[in-house]
Design a protein around this motif. Sequence first.
Motif, short mmCIF file in Angstrom:
data_model
loop_
_atom_site.label_atom_id
_atom_site.label_comp_id
_atom_site.label_asym_id
_atom_site.label_seq_id
_atom_site.Cartn_x
_atom_site.Cartn_y
_atom_site.Cartn_z
N PHE A 74 -22.03 -31.09 61.09
CA PHE A 74 -21.88 -31.14 59.63
C PHE A 74 -23.26 -31.06 58.96
CE2 PHE A 74 -21.35 -33.57 55.63
CZ PHE A 74 -20.38 -32.78 55.02
N TRP A 75 -24.26 -31.57 59.62
CA TRP A 75 -25.61 -31.59 59.06
C TRP A 75 -26.48 -30.47 59.60
CZ3 TRP A 75 -25.39 -34.91 55.25
CH2 TRP A 75 -24.47 -35.97 55.33
N ASP A 76 -26.12 -29.94 60.74
CA ASP A 76 -26.86 -28.82 61.34
C ASP A 76 -25.85 -27.86 61.93
OD1 ASP A 76 -28.59 -27.08 62.54
OD2 ASP A 76 -29.22 -28.45 64.14
N THR A 77 -25.60 -26.76 61.24
CA THR A 77 -24.54 -25.84 61.66
C THR A 77 -24.85 -25.15 62.98
OG1 THR A 77 -25.55 -24.12 60.24
CG2 THR A 77 -23.71 -25.40 59.33
N ARG A 78 -26.08 -25.15 63.40
CA ARG A 78 -26.42 -24.56 64.70
C ARG A 78 -25.78 -25.35 65.83
NH1 ARG A 78 -30.79 -20.95 64.37
NH2 ARG A 78 -31.30 -21.31 66.56
N GLN A 79 -25.43 -26.62 65.56
CA GLN A 79 -24.75 -27.44 66.56
C GLN A 79 -23.36 -26.89 66.89
OE1 GLN A 79 -25.75 -30.16 68.22
NE2 GLN A 79 -27.73 -30.50 67.24
N CYS A 80 -22.82 -26.05 66.02
CA CYS A 80 -21.51 -25.45 66.28
C CYS A 80 -21.53 -24.54 67.49
CB CYS A 80 -21.03 -24.65 65.06
SG CYS A 80 -20.68 -25.63 63.58
N TRP A 81 -22.73 -24.07 67.86
CA TRP A 81 -22.81 -23.05 68.91
C TRP A 81 -23.57 -23.52 70.15
CZ3 TRP A 81 -19.34 -20.07 67.07
CH2 TRP A 81 -19.22 -19.89 65.69
N TYR A 82 -24.18 -24.68 70.08
CA TYR A 82 -24.87 -25.19 71.27
C TYR A 82 -23.84 -25.52 72.36
CZ TYR A 82 -29.15 -25.71 68.51
OH TYR A 82 -30.26 -25.47 67.73
N ASN A 83 -24.09 -25.07 73.55
CA ASN A 83 -23.22 -25.31 74.71
C ASN A 83 -21.82 -24.74 74.53
OD1 ASN A 83 -23.02 -26.35 77.35
ND2 ASN A 83 -21.86 -28.13 76.61
N TYR A 84 -21.69 -23.77 73.62
CA TYR A 84 -20.38 -23.13 73.44
C TYR A 84 -20.07 -22.26 74.65
CZ TYR A 84 -16.74 -20.08 71.66
OH TYR A 84 -15.56 -19.39 71.50
N PRO A 85 -18.84 -22.19 75.16
CA PRO A 85 -17.61 -22.83 74.65
C PRO A 85 -17.27 -24.18 75.29
CG PRO A 85 -17.02 -21.26 76.33
CD PRO A 85 -18.54 -21.25 76.24
N PHE A 86 -18.22 -24.77 76.01
CA PHE A 86 -17.94 -26.02 76.73
C PHE A 86 -18.22 -27.22 75.83
CE2 PHE A 86 -19.37 -22.74 79.73
CZ PHE A 86 -18.20 -22.59 80.45
N GLN A 87 -17.38 -27.34 74.79
CA GLN A 87 -17.52 -28.44 73.84
C GLN A 87 -16.25 -29.29 73.88
OE1 GLN A 87 -18.13 -26.14 70.30
NE2 GLN A 87 -20.33 -25.91 70.63
N PRO A 88 -16.37 -30.61 73.92
CA PRO A 88 -15.18 -31.47 74.03
C PRO A 88 -14.32 -31.44 72.78
CG PRO A 88 -17.14 -32.78 73.60
CD PRO A 88 -17.62 -31.38 73.84
N LEU A 89 -13.02 -31.56 72.99
CA LEU A 89 -12.05 -31.62 71.89
C LEU A 89 -11.58 -33.07 71.77
CD1 LEU A 89 -10.27 -30.11 69.78
CD2 LEU A 89 -8.56 -29.87 71.58
N THR A 90 -12.08 -33.78 70.78
CA THR A 90 -11.69 -35.19 70.61
C THR A 90 -10.31 -35.29 69.99
OG1 THR A 90 -12.68 -35.33 68.40
CG2 THR A 90 -14.11 -35.80 70.29
N SER A 91 -9.69 -36.45 70.09
CA SER A 91 -8.35 -36.65 69.54
C SER A 91 -8.36 -36.53 68.01
CB SER A 91 -7.81 -38.02 69.95
OG SER A 91 -8.66 -39.06 69.50
N ARG A 92 -9.39 -37.02 67.34
CA ARG A 92 -9.46 -36.93 65.88
C ARG A 92 -9.56 -35.48 65.43
NH1 ARG A 92 -14.24 -40.59 63.91
NH2 ARG A 92 -13.38 -40.01 61.87
N LEU A 93 -10.35 -34.71 66.15
CA LEU A 93 -10.48 -33.30 65.82
C LEU A 93 -9.16 -32.57 66.07
CD1 LEU A 93 -13.60 -31.20 66.79
CD2 LEU A 93 -11.35 -30.18 66.56
N MET A 132 -7.89 -21.66 69.93
CA MET A 132 -7.77 -21.02 71.24
C MET A 132 -9.13 -20.71 71.85
SD MET A 132 -4.64 -18.40 70.39
CE MET A 132 -4.86 -17.52 71.93
N ASN A 133 -10.11 -20.37 71.00
CA ASN A 133 -11.44 -20.02 71.48
C ASN A 133 -12.42 -21.18 71.42
OD1 ASN A 133 -11.81 -16.83 71.92
ND2 ASN A 133 -10.27 -17.19 70.33
N ASN A 134 -11.90 -22.37 71.11
CA ASN A 134 -12.71 -23.59 71.04
C ASN A 134 -13.84 -23.49 70.00
OD1 ASN A 134 -12.92 -26.26 71.89
ND2 ASN A 134 -14.60 -25.80 73.30
N MET A 135 -13.57 -22.76 68.91
CA MET A 135 -14.50 -22.71 67.80
C MET A 135 -14.15 -23.77 66.77
SD MET A 135 -14.83 -18.61 67.17
CE MET A 135 -15.60 -17.53 68.36
N VAL A 136 -13.75 -24.92 67.26
CA VAL A 136 -13.19 -25.94 66.38
C VAL A 136 -14.26 -26.61 65.51
CG1 VAL A 136 -11.17 -26.43 67.77
CG2 VAL A 136 -13.33 -27.55 68.32
#
Length: 327
Positions: A103-122, A168-172
């Motif tokens: 939310f504060w650094d949009t580059r975090q959306c792509w770090y370690n993509y696509p291996f990013q955890p999907l939390t229950s809240r998300l 589907m592509n984990n771009m959540v």
Amino acid sequence: RFIAKPCAINLGIQDSGPHRAQPNAILEKVFTSITKSPDGKRLEGLSKQLDWDVRKIQRWFRHRRNQDKPTTLTKFCESMWRFTFYLSIFFYGIRFLWTAPWFWDTRQCWYNYPFQPLTSRLYYYYILELAFYWSLMFSQFTDIKRKDFLIMFVHHLATIGLITFSYMNNMVRVGTLVLCLHDASDFLLEAAKLANYAKYQRLCDAFFMLFGVVFIVTRLGIYPFWILNTTLFESWELIGPYPSWWLFNGLLVTLQVLHVIWSYLIIRTASKALVRGKVSKDDRSDVESSSEEEDVTSNSTKGIFSTSSNGSNRLNGHVASSQWTGE
């Protein structure tokens, strides 16, 4: 039924519909089986058959079309439901994203993509939004058809496609930013509708103007320079383009085109308001004029955007009391 309706009744909103057409078997058969808007030739034929004036037949068809419109009470209840959802989901999104690093650094959306955890809240945030837009997609075909029906249909398709595709592509991560940004103005529009149905004109105008400002700032400012910047340029830099990248960004750009169209309509309505001293009409008419002096059936105007948009309005659909109550 148990919350919105009692509130509406306490505010003096009556469950009364528009003027009903007088019973006439011949005209009713034409209306249900042939056409709801007869042309001049058919009007002349009906005039001779019934020994009625053409203008009287025009009024009958106008009243017959309008009597199927929902009452102000029904519209108030619907807007209150949408206001509750939009407000709740917006604050849920803000609360969730406030502690999210992307939310504060949009580059975090792509770090370690696509291996990013999907939390229950998300996950629940995504599922709630997807379910709501599917409901708008289906209800659009049973609601009153408005002039922006095609635009709202494209908007719902693009939104559902984006939510599903990004999941589907984990771009959540970037998907949550898009969802929260779009929810920022919707509850203000529904609040303006509620104020209008309750005949609080100044409050209605204030909410609508606030909605217009927030809509334009978020959709024409923050969206392209924050969202599209990270999806088009930062993602290209960090993970590079790939086949689904083009589709994802194509859908996002499609939304931006719709934002420009809706912003134009809002600005035009606001400019008229400045001239007339109150929030005025918009071109997405769905209720016809009840004037007894009109020679042709014509649509009166309503408050901007139902919709989609939703809306819109929802746009998605997007104000003087007489026009809003005709929505």
